[in-house]
Scaffold this motif. Sequence first.
Motif, PDB file in Angstrom:
ATOM      1  N   UNK A  28      64.979  60.639  42.109  1.00  0.00           N
ATOM      2  CA  UNK A  28      64.807  60.052  40.955  1.00  0.00           C
ATOM      3  C   UNK A  28      65.392  60.990  39.693  1.00  0.00           C
ATOM      4  N   UNK A  29      65.215  62.326  39.649  1.00  0.00           N
ATOM      5  CA  UNK A  29      65.857  63.089  38.409  1.00  0.00           C
ATOM      6  C   UNK A  29      67.340  62.888  38.638  1.00  0.00           C
ATOM      7  N   UNK A  74      58.201  54.637  48.323  1.00  0.00           N
ATOM      8  CA  UNK A  74      59.316  54.544  47.366  1.00  0.00           C
ATOM      9  C   UNK A  74      59.153  55.231  45.863  1.00  0.00           C
ATOM     10  N   UNK A  75      57.980  55.643  45.803  1.00  0.00           N
ATOM     11  CA  UNK A  75      57.525  56.034  44.470  1.00  0.00           C
ATOM     12  C   UNK A  75      56.229  56.617  44.371  1.00  0.00           C
ATOM     13  N   UNK A  91      62.171  56.049  43.536  1.00  0.00           N
ATOM     14  CA  UNK A  91      63.232  56.058  43.887  1.00  0.00           C
ATOM     15  C   UNK A  91      64.381  55.073  43.281  1.00  0.00           C
ATOM     16  N   UNK A  92      65.436  55.780  42.898  1.00  0.00           N
ATOM     17  CA  UNK A  92      66.676  54.781  42.200  1.00  0.00           C
ATOM     18  C   UNK A  92      66.901  53.450  42.865  1.00  0.00           C
ATOM     19  N   UNK A  93      66.621  53.505  44.231  1.00  0.00           N
ATOM     20  CA  UNK A  93      67.026  51.985  44.835  1.00  0.00           C
ATOM     21  C   UNK A  93      65.867  50.934  44.648  1.00  0.00           C
ATOM     22  N   UNK A  94      64.689  51.442  44.018  1.00  0.00           N
ATOM     23  CA  UNK A  94      63.680  50.521  43.669  1.00  0.00           C
ATOM     24  C   UNK A  94      63.419  50.440  42.128  1.00  0.00           C
ATOM     25  N   UNK A  95      64.137  51.156  41.484  1.00  0.00           N
ATOM     26  CA  UNK A  95      64.209  51.235  39.981  1.00  0.00           C
ATOM     27  C   UNK A  95      64.284  49.758  39.189  1.00  0.00           C
ATOM     28  N   UNK A  96      63.364  49.394  38.428  1.00  0.00           N
ATOM     29  CA  UNK A  96      63.430  48.249  37.749  1.00  0.00           C
ATOM     30  C   UNK A  96      62.796  46.902  38.465  1.00  0.00           C
TER      31      UNK A  96
END
Length: 170
Positions: A28-29, A74-75, A91-96
């Motif tokens: 994420x960072x 996932x988060x 996780x960036x893959x599930x952002x938004x």
Amino acid sequence: MGQTLPKPGLRPFLPTDTPILAAIFVAAIEGLTGDDYSEPQQEAWAAAAEDEAQFGKRLAGQLTLIATMQNSPVGFASLRGPDHIDMLYVHPSVAGQGVASMLVDALEKLAGARGAKSLTVDASDTAEVFFQKRSYVAKQRNTVTVNGEWLANTTMQKTLADAAAPGAPS
């Protein structure tokens, strides 16, 4: 557009989750904060997960919830004390995709049920807009040193709607 995304689930933190949550924290960072923080700042921030035992101890010492999709984390988000969101990472893959919102909704409900009148969070510059959309109000800017790097964040606060105790006169 016809594909239906799996619906995220929630569950409590287990000590065996520590390695995957440390990986989500770093991802994420590295994957989501590049517009707001320099690479050295990101590296210093992500280094908090290098000592997995200490990272797991931090998570275990708080009310930590895990968001899952198809049973995989996932988060996660954690509540320190009765009224402070300490960590919120997806996780960036599930952002938004609503994962962070689901986690914060759950923490807000739990904090309210435990008697908290408001919640605070030290939001990264990346997360500040997310919290603003959720009715958190900026209270002060902060600069913190993390592993030799200066990072800015904003203390934000939200008054919880269900702050009145059940049965209390209104």
